[in-house]
Design an enzyme around this catalytic site. Structure first.
Site, mmCIF file in Angstrom:
data_model
loop_
_atom_site.group_PDB
_atom_site.id
_atom_site.type_symbol
_atom_site.label_atom_id
_atom_site.label_comp_id
_atom_site.label_asym_id
_atom_site.label_seq_id
_atom_site.Cartn_x
_atom_site.Cartn_y
_atom_site.Cartn_z
ATOM 1 N N GLY A 76 0.482 4.125 13.297
ATOM 2 C CA GLY A 76 1.459 2.932 13.612
ATOM 3 C C GLY A 76 0.451 2.548 14.680
ATOM 4 O O GLY A 76 0.119 1.069 14.317
ATOM 5 N N CYS B 200 12.513 10.510 8.491
ATOM 6 C CA CYS B 200 12.113 10.028 10.051
ATOM 7 C C CYS B 200 13.626 9.758 10.285
ATOM 8 O O CYS B 200 13.952 10.082 12.140
ATOM 9 C CB CYS B 200 11.787 8.801 10.259
ATOM 10 S SG CYS B 200 13.086 7.407 9.038
ATOM 11 N N GLU C 162 7.523 16.141 16.278
ATOM 12 C CA GLU C 162 8.851 15.943 14.584
ATOM 13 C C GLU C 162 7.536 16.783 13.834
ATOM 14 O O GLU C 162 6.528 16.779 13.601
ATOM 15 C CB GLU C 162 7.948 14.461 14.058
ATOM 16 C CG GLU C 162 8.637 13.967 12.999
ATOM 17 C CD GLU C 162 8.436 12.707 12.823
ATOM 18 O OE1 GLU C 162 7.567 11.963 12.875
ATOM 19 O OE2 GLU C 162 9.673 11.978 12.018
ATOM 20 N N GLY D 282 5.384 5.018 8.588
ATOM 21 C CA GLY D 282 4.301 5.724 8.551
ATOM 22 C C GLY D 282 4.464 6.783 10.705
ATOM 23 O O GLY D 282 5.742 6.566 11.541
ATOM 24 N N GLU E 102 8.071 0.912 11.860
ATOM 25 C CA GLU E 102 8.791 2.100 11.725
ATOM 26 C C GLU E 102 8.576 3.928 11.320
ATOM 27 O O GLU E 102 8.223 3.823 11.193
ATOM 28 C CB GLU E 102 9.494 1.323 9.760
ATOM 29 C CG GLU E 102 11.003 0.142 9.719
ATOM 30 C CD GLU E 102 11.838 0.447 10.643
ATOM 31 O OE1 GLU E 102 12.267 1.413 11.706
ATOM 32 O OE2 GLU E 102 12.228 -0.910 10.890
ATOM 33 N N LYS F 13 0.851 -1.066 0.026
ATOM 34 C CA LYS F 13 -0.067 -0.247 0.004
ATOM 35 C C LYS F 13 0.926 0.950 0.176
ATOM 36 O O LYS F 13 1.860 1.547 0.976
ATOM 37 C CB LYS F 13 -1.092 0.144 1.436
ATOM 38 C CG LYS F 13 -2.063 0.331 1.475
ATOM 39 C CD LYS F 13 -2.479 2.238 0.148
ATOM 40 C CE LYS F 13 -2.255 3.032 2.099
ATOM 41 N NZ LYS F 13 -2.320 4.368 1.509
ATOM 42 N N GLU G 237 1.374 7.918 15.318
ATOM 43 C CA GLU G 237 -0.156 8.235 15.820
ATOM 44 C C GLU G 237 -0.985 6.854 14.669
ATOM 45 O O GLU G 237 -1.611 6.417 15.248
ATOM 46 C CB GLU G 237 -0.506 9.298 14.981
ATOM 47 C CG GLU G 237 -2.126 9.527 15.769
ATOM 48 C CD GLU G 237 -2.564 10.882 14.739
ATOM 49 O OE1 GLU G 237 -1.227 11.110 13.946
ATOM 50 O OE2 GLU G 237 -4.088 11.395 15.234
HETATM 51 P P1 NAP Z 1 1.601 8.168 7.478
HETATM 52 O O1 NAP Z 1 0.629 9.671 7.642
HETATM 53 O O2 NAP Z 1 1.099 7.941 9.082
HETATM 54 O O3 NAP Z 1 1.259 7.439 6.875
HETATM 55 C C1 NAP Z 1 1.779 6.614 6.069
HETATM 56 C C2 NAP Z 1 1.029 5.166 5.340
HETATM 57 O O4 NAP Z 1 0.397 4.060 5.753
HETATM 58 C C3 NAP Z 1 0.678 5.579 4.134
HETATM 59 O O5 NAP Z 1 0.570 5.190 3.261
HETATM 60 C C4 NAP Z 1 -0.709 5.924 4.810
HETATM 61 O O6 NAP Z 1 -2.004 6.173 3.151
HETATM 62 C C5 NAP Z 1 -0.988 4.876 5.317
HETATM 63 N N1 NAP Z 1 -2.411 5.126 6.402
HETATM 64 C C6 NAP Z 1 -2.857 6.211 6.802
HETATM 65 N N2 NAP Z 1 -3.656 5.981 7.706
HETATM 66 C C7 NAP Z 1 -4.076 4.934 7.614
HETATM 67 C C8 NAP Z 1 -4.836 4.414 8.194
HETATM 68 N N3 NAP Z 1 -5.095 4.662 9.363
HETATM 69 N N4 NAP Z 1 -3.903 2.765 8.182
HETATM 70 C C9 NAP Z 1 -3.749 2.339 8.232
HETATM 71 N N5 NAP Z 1 -2.997 2.584 6.762
HETATM 72 C C10 NAP Z 1 -2.705 4.336 6.850
HETATM 73 O O7 NAP Z 1 3.093 9.527 7.561
HETATM 74 P P2 NAP Z 1 3.216 9.549 5.957
HETATM 75 O O8 NAP Z 1 3.063 10.952 5.852
HETATM 76 O O9 NAP Z 1 3.117 9.190 4.896
HETATM 77 O O10 NAP Z 1 4.879 9.890 6.897
HETATM 78 C C11 NAP Z 1 5.508 10.994 7.238
HETATM 79 C C12 NAP Z 1 5.487 10.137 8.767
HETATM 80 O O11 NAP Z 1 6.293 8.341 8.120
HETATM 81 C C13 NAP Z 1 6.441 10.253 9.481
HETATM 82 O O12 NAP Z 1 6.099 10.415 11.462
HETATM 83 C C14 NAP Z 1 7.950 9.537 9.930
HETATM 84 O O13 NAP Z 1 8.796 9.888 10.401
HETATM 85 C C15 NAP Z 1 7.812 8.232 9.216
HETATM 86 N N6 NAP Z 1 9.100 7.332 8.564
HETATM 87 C C16 NAP Z 1 9.251 6.764 9.682
HETATM 88 C C17 NAP Z 1 10.069 6.353 8.710
HETATM 89 C C18 NAP Z 1 11.199 4.982 9.890
HETATM 90 O O14 NAP Z 1 11.615 4.046 9.245
HETATM 91 N N7 NAP Z 1 11.016 5.684 10.626
HETATM 92 C C19 NAP Z 1 10.427 6.550 7.630
HETATM 93 C C20 NAP Z 1 9.957 6.864 6.798
HETATM 94 C C21 NAP Z 1 8.658 8.041 7.247
HETATM 95 P P3 NAP Z 1 -2.089 7.265 2.763
HETATM 96 O O15 NAP Z 1 -0.920 8.315 1.839
HETATM 97 O O16 NAP Z 1 -3.370 6.898 1.534
HETATM 98 O O17 NAP Z 1 -3.036 8.653 4.176
#
Ligand code: NAP
Length: 485
Positions: free
Chosen positions: A237, A287, A388, A232, A254, A179, A235
């Site tokens: 996660g 991240c 963050e 992601g 992650e 996804k 919250e």
């Molecule tokens: P996000 O809003 O949490 O989204 C991540 C993924 O989850 C996207 O594919 C998103 O789809 C999906 N998603 C959204 N709501 C969901 C739900 N209720 N249930 C299941 N999946 C859902 O994060 P983001 O804004 O894309 O990315 C930024 C965040 O990722 C930051 O906090 C960053 O630190 C973290 N990150 C962590 C790492 C690591 O390795 N630790 C690496 C990269 C990023 P949609 O796009 O359709 O909303």
């Protein structure tokens, strides 16, 4: 390109490009120009059911799961070569979709190819063992695939993070549903096409762009999904973990970070003070961004001056221009959020030394560009020191002595990455052991390596990607005892 001329991209299910069951599609943007790059099918719950059923039947059919170690390795190696053969096209597509400099995208696409090559090499090395037991007979362990794995990916490193999950999952013989983030599905879809070309059986790798709240959540509760690997925000996660709990799915997460760059006065100040891309790389949407810099008081003034000067020289511009160091943020909404944090920092009394505003001019007026902001004299209780921001904003704070450095470094809910700058090897060892983090680099900002485990502690996640540890997450240990007679 006029919006109506933008190509259409379908979902990938069972090796076929298909529209969503509902017919829904959504425009995917170039954040540096505001142009529509493509219209992409938007999966819904019916498509999740179809993709998981396909993945399950491909898994049970066994064409991939039962393929020999050599056959699986050959497909992954062919995929690595196909990624390399198409690297420039993939890098430009990634840059146009994410807004990141093409030089960074080239590195990430190259890393994606290396990731498939690495896990192809791991396949014959990662297995069970014989176990001496205190009963008459032989103890054996096997590494079995988990089954159907759902891999949920964010928008900041769309291709690289997809490969970090897909490569070890396929290496162990699983079938997967990816996804991608809604904003950045394009290179994942290209990866799906290349995997088929490399000889991966149809149905083993399925790709479902669509809204996370519907598609991601449906995957997290689907009874036939055995494992979720999510990257992601903390919250989302946490919500995925809760949804996955009822079925006792395997979950690795992650998540977010607020990593510290710890600079002691004995460090090579020219190097430490110039390490601005430890936080501003990918426009801070990383991240691992070292969004807090803790500097020993004796070197504080010099460090701030050097950091500000290097920041002043950063070239913000067209992501497709080789000279660009920072491109656009992912969207106008995200830029607004980042700018809100900068206003909060000013309001709470931090000293804004440079940046923190929207640049003006032809190119800048079309995309979501933002000038990297350097805050000095930040205190640990400020919002910009705790949350963050996920944008080009750094908080610099002074410290006195090792104990205070460690206390400050550990003073957030996160624990993902970090750097430490010192010439004292004893101190380096003491501090890296005391900092609560999954990853830390000494005298460099380079902390992510394919061969090493990557992941966080505290609310930065659970489990490790990359290195051999990722294979543990995509396999189950089975114990077998064979009686001696
Ligand atoms: P996000 O809003 O949490 O989204 C991540 C993924 O989850 C996207 O594919 C998103 O789809 C999906 N998603 C959204 N709501 C969901 C739900 N209720 N249930 C299941 N999946 C859902 O994060 P983001 O804004 O894309 O990315 C930024 C965040 O990722 C930051 O906090 C960053 O630190 C973290 N990150 C962590 C790492 C690591 O390795 N630790 C690496 C990269 C990023 P949609 O796009 O359709 O909303």
């Amino acid at each position: 390109m006029a919006e109506s001329d933008a190509p259409f991209e379908g979902l990938l299910i069972d090796g076929k490009r298909i529209p969503a069951a509902s017919g829904a599609r959504s425009p995917v943007m170039n954040p540096a120009t505001g142009e529509v790059l493509a219209h992409v099918a938007q999966a819904g719950v019916a498509d999740v059911d179809a993709a998981v059923a396909t993945a399950r039947s491909s898994y049970e059919g066994g064409a991939w799961r039962r393929a020999t170690a050599g056959e699986r390795a050959r497909v992954l190696l062919r995929l690595a070569e196909l990624i390399r053969a198409n690297a420039e096209e993939l890098a430009r597509l990634e840059s146009r979709n994410v807004g990141k400099p093409v030089g960074e995208s080239r590195g990430e696409i190259g890393m994606g190819a290396d990731c498939f090559q690495y896990y192809a090499g791991q396949i014959p090395t990662f297995g069970g063992r014989t176990v001496p037991v205190s009963a008459p007979g032989t103890g054996l362990t096997f590494r079995e695939p988990v089954g159907v794995c759902a891999l949920i990916v964010p928008w900041n490193f769309p291709f690289a993070i997809t490969t970090w999950k897909v490569a070890p999952a396929l290496a162990m013989g699983n079938s997967v549903v990816v996804k991608p983030a809604s904003a950045t599905p394009l290179t994942a879809l290209r990866l799906g096409a290349l995997a088929l070309e490399a000889g991966l059986p149809p149905g083993v790798l399925n790709i479902l762009p669509g809204p996370g709240g519907a598609v991601g959540a449906a995957l997290a509760v689907h009874p036939d999904v055995r494992k979720i690997s999510f990257t992601g925000s903390t919250e989302v996660g946490s919500s995925v973990m809760k949804l996955a709990a009822d079925d006792i799915k395997r979950v690795s997460l992650e998540l977010g970070g607020k990593s510290a760059n710890i600079v002691f006065a004995d460090a090579d100040m020219a190097k430490a003070g110039a390490a601005v891309f430890s936080v501003f790389g990918n426009a801070g949407q990383d991240c691992c961004a070292r969004s807090r810099v803790l500097v020993e008081r004796a070197a504080y003034a010099e460090f701030v001056e050097r950091f500000v000067e290097r920041t002043r020289a950063i070239r913000i511009g067209d992501p497709l221009d080789d000279a660009t160091e920072i491109g656009a943020l992912i969207s106008p909404q995200h830029r607004e959020k980042v700018d809100g944090y900068v206003r909060k920092g000013v309001e709470q009394g931090a000293r804004l030394c440079i940046g923190g505003k929207i640049p003006r001019g032809d190119l800048y007026d079309r995309g979501s560009f933002y000038e990297p902001a350097v805050f000095a004299d930040v205190t640990p209780d400020m919002v910009i020191a705790q949350e963050e921001i996920f944008g080009p904003v750094v908080s610099i704070m002074p410290f006195d002595g090792e104990d205070q450095a460690i206390k400050l470094a550990n003073g957030t809910i996160y624990g993902l990455s970090g750097s430490l700058w010192t010439r004292d090897i004893g101190r380096a060892l003491r501090v890296v052991r005391a900092v609560e983090t999954g990853v830390i680099a000494v005298n460099t900002s380079w902390s992510v390596h394919l061969e090493m485990p990557f992941g966080g502690v505290k609310r930065s996640g659970v489990g490790r990607e990359l290195g051999p540890s990722a294979l543990e997450h995509y396999s189950e240990l089975k114990s077998v005892f064979i009686a001696a007679d």
